[in-house]
Write a protein that holds these residues in place. Structure first.
Motif, PDB file in Angstrom:
ATOM      1  N   VAL A 117     -11.879 -80.976  75.244  1.00 23.01           N
ATOM      2  CA  VAL A 117     -12.104 -79.516  75.245  1.00 23.01           C
ATOM      3  C   VAL A 117     -13.090 -79.171  76.349  1.00 23.01           C
ATOM      4  O   VAL A 117     -14.277 -79.499  76.261  1.00 23.01           O
ATOM      5  CB  VAL A 117     -12.646 -79.024  73.887  1.00 23.01           C
ATOM      6  CG1 VAL A 117     -12.855 -77.510  73.936  1.00 23.01           C
ATOM      7  CG2 VAL A 117     -11.723 -79.412  72.753  1.00 23.01           C
ATOM      8  N   THR A 118     -12.582 -78.539  77.409  1.00 24.20           N
ATOM      9  CA  THR A 118     -13.468 -78.133  78.506  1.00 24.20           C
ATOM     10  C   THR A 118     -13.204 -76.670  78.841  1.00 24.20           C
ATOM     11  O   THR A 118     -12.124 -76.142  78.558  1.00 24.20           O
ATOM     12  CB  THR A 118     -13.246 -78.981  79.771  1.00 24.20           C
ATOM     13  OG1 THR A 118     -11.910 -78.776  80.245  1.00 24.20           O
ATOM     14  CG2 THR A 118     -13.456 -80.464  79.487  1.00 24.20           C
ATOM     15  N   ASP A 119     -14.190 -76.023  79.443  1.00 22.10           N
ATOM     16  CA  ASP A 119     -14.031 -74.617  79.805  1.00 22.10           C
ATOM     17  C   ASP A 119     -14.885 -74.308  81.015  1.00 22.10           C
ATOM     18  O   ASP A 119     -15.870 -74.999  81.296  1.00 22.10           O
ATOM     19  CB  ASP A 119     -14.408 -73.703  78.644  1.00 22.10           C
ATOM     20  CG  ASP A 119     -13.660 -72.377  78.694  1.00 22.10           C
ATOM     21  OD1 ASP A 119     -13.693 -71.647  77.702  1.00 22.10           O
ATOM     22  OD2 ASP A 119     -13.050 -72.073  79.751  1.00 22.10           O
ATOM     23  N   LYS A 120     -14.490 -73.247  81.727  1.00 24.36           N
ATOM     24  CA  LYS A 120     -15.193 -72.862  82.937  1.00 24.36           C
ATOM     25  C   LYS A 120     -16.522 -72.206  82.614  1.00 24.36           C
ATOM     26  O   LYS A 120     -16.637 -71.438  81.655  1.00 24.36           O
ATOM     27  CB  LYS A 120     -14.328 -71.883  83.750  1.00 24.36           C
ATOM     28  CG  LYS A 120     -13.040 -72.483  84.265  1.00 24.36           C
ATOM     29  CD  LYS A 120     -12.218 -71.428  84.996  1.00 24.36           C
ATOM     30  CE  LYS A 120     -10.911 -72.030  85.510  1.00 24.36           C
ATOM     31  NZ  LYS A 120     -10.074 -71.016  86.195  1.00 24.36           N
ATOM     32  N   GLY A 121     -17.494 -72.510  83.463  1.00 22.94           N
ATOM     33  CA  GLY A 121     -18.762 -71.821  83.404  1.00 22.94           C
ATOM     34  C   GLY A 121     -18.747 -70.647  84.373  1.00 22.94           C
ATOM     35  O   GLY A 121     -17.717 -70.013  84.577  1.00 22.94           O
ATOM     36  N   ASP A 122     -19.872 -70.400  85.016  1.00 22.32           N
ATOM     37  CA  ASP A 122     -19.986 -69.246  85.907  1.00 22.32           C
ATOM     38  C   ASP A 122     -19.522 -69.509  87.332  1.00 22.32           C
ATOM     39  O   ASP A 122     -19.141 -68.590  88.039  1.00 22.32           O
ATOM     40  CB  ASP A 122     -21.447 -68.765  85.931  1.00 22.32           C
ATOM     41  CG  ASP A 122     -21.886 -68.224  84.584  1.00 22.32           C
ATOM     42  OD1 ASP A 122     -22.982 -68.574  84.129  1.00 22.32           O
ATOM     43  OD2 ASP A 122     -21.102 -67.448  83.986  1.00 22.32           O
ATOM     44  N   VAL A 123     -19.549 -70.767  87.773  1.00 21.85           N
ATOM     45  CA  VAL A 123     -19.172 -71.091  89.157  1.00 21.85           C
ATOM     46  C   VAL A 123     -18.247 -72.298  89.203  1.00 21.85           C
ATOM     47  O   VAL A 123     -18.566 -73.341  89.776  1.00 21.85           O
ATOM     48  CB  VAL A 123     -20.428 -71.323  90.039  1.00 21.85           C
ATOM     49  CG1 VAL A 123     -21.138 -70.030  90.337  1.00 21.85           C
ATOM     50  CG2 VAL A 123     -21.367 -72.336  89.383  1.00 21.85           C
ATOM     51  N   PRO A 124     -17.031 -72.213  88.648  1.00 16.28           N
ATOM     52  CA  PRO A 124     -16.158 -73.370  88.542  1.00 16.28           C
ATOM     53  C   PRO A 124     -15.313 -73.684  89.782  1.00 16.28           C
ATOM     54  O   PRO A 124     -14.734 -74.773  89.881  1.00 16.28           O
ATOM     55  CB  PRO A 124     -15.236 -72.980  87.389  1.00 16.28           C
ATOM     56  CG  PRO A 124     -15.117 -71.486  87.521  1.00 16.28           C
ATOM     57  CD  PRO A 124     -16.479 -71.023  87.996  1.00 16.28           C
ATOM     58  N   GLU A 125     -15.254 -72.732  90.735  1.00 14.14           N
ATOM     59  CA  GLU A 125     -14.338 -72.913  91.869  1.00 14.14           C
ATOM     60  C   GLU A 125     -14.684 -74.157  92.669  1.00 14.14           C
ATOM     61  O   GLU A 125     -15.823 -74.348  93.086  1.00 14.14           O
ATOM     62  CB  GLU A 125     -14.387 -71.680  92.777  1.00 14.14           C
ATOM     63  CG  GLU A 125     -13.842 -70.408  92.165  1.00 14.14           C
ATOM     64  CD  GLU A 125     -14.836 -69.776  91.191  1.00 14.14           C
ATOM     65  OE1 GLU A 125     -14.391 -69.010  90.323  1.00 14.14           O
ATOM     66  OE2 GLU A 125     -16.045 -70.073  91.297  1.00 14.14           O
TER      67      GLU A 125
END
Lengths: 112, 113
Positions: B54-62
């Motif tokens: 289970v992973t998810d993007k934070g504020d600066v994932p690019e």
């Protein structure tokens, strides 16, 4: 846009002086943490505050969470050279599922 | 000793050369995350993981990828690094997100030329 604004960004004082660092936002937070980071290391937790108006003391450090849970302050009494470091506030946003955001930090230098 | 380890601590690489920064924790923590630290910007979250797979993007994932195949490991992958990814990277773990204490690794200083 910085959601957590810390001030001042830099602070250079003499040993024995008092100082206050502020962490402000327009958002309401469930809780707020203060971390201290030394060069070459990761941040280390100092304190967590969760209740509006809460005051916590850690030796010469006093932490306060604002009544509206939008701001916090860190006050150091009689600063010592060992207090030198980067102080970071971090808060979890009630509208973001608990994700933690950090302020930009306050670089403190205490000269003997 | 309870700790978060990162490797390497220092890395200089060239644009476009894929790299992986490893992160491992021995505290059986559910929650792990990656941050980058840049002057005047504080710590910004790149990715986080609530549990295995289970992973998810934070504020600066690019420009970044992560994986969580085991509870203790959370590697950060830069498929094609660029100079704007030059930064100080921290891995952190905790029992849960939000008000729980985040335990940080020692940091990885990355330079992309």
């Amino acid at each position: 846009t910085q959601l957590l604004e810390q001030s001042p960004q830099f602070l250079s004082i003499q040993e024995g002086e008092n100082l206050t660092v502020y962490c402000n936002s327009s958002s309401v937070f469930s809780s707020l943490q203060w971390y201290r980071q030394e060069p070459g290391e990761g941040p280390v937790l100092l304190v967590t505050v969760v209740t509006g108006g809460e005051v916590k003391k850690l030796k010469r450090l006093t932490f306060q969470f604002g009544d509206a849970r939008k701001d916090s302050s860190l006050h150091i009494t009689a600063a010592q050279p060992g207090d030198t470091g980067l102080y970071l506030c971090a808060a979890d946003r009630e509208d973001q599922g608990g994700k933690l955001i950090f302020g930009q930090g306050t670089e403190l230098s205490v000269k003997p | 000793e309870a700790q978060v380890t990162q490797n390497p601590r220092y890395l200089i690489t060239v644009t476009g050369k894929k790299l992986t920064v490893t992160c491992s924790q021995n505290m059986n923590h559910e929650y792990m995350s990656w941050y980058r630290q840049d002057p005047g910007l504080g710590l910004r979250q790149i990715y986080y993981s609530m549990n295995v797979e289970v992973t998810d993007k934070g504020d600066v994932p690019e420009g970044y990828k992560v994986s969580r195949k085991e509870k203790r490991n959370f590697p950060l992958i830069l498929e094609s690094p660029s100079p704007n990814q030059t930064s100080l990277y921290f891995c952190a773990s905790s029992l849960a997100p939000s008000s729980y204490e985040q335990y940080f690794g020692p940091g990885t200083r990355l330079t992309v030329t």
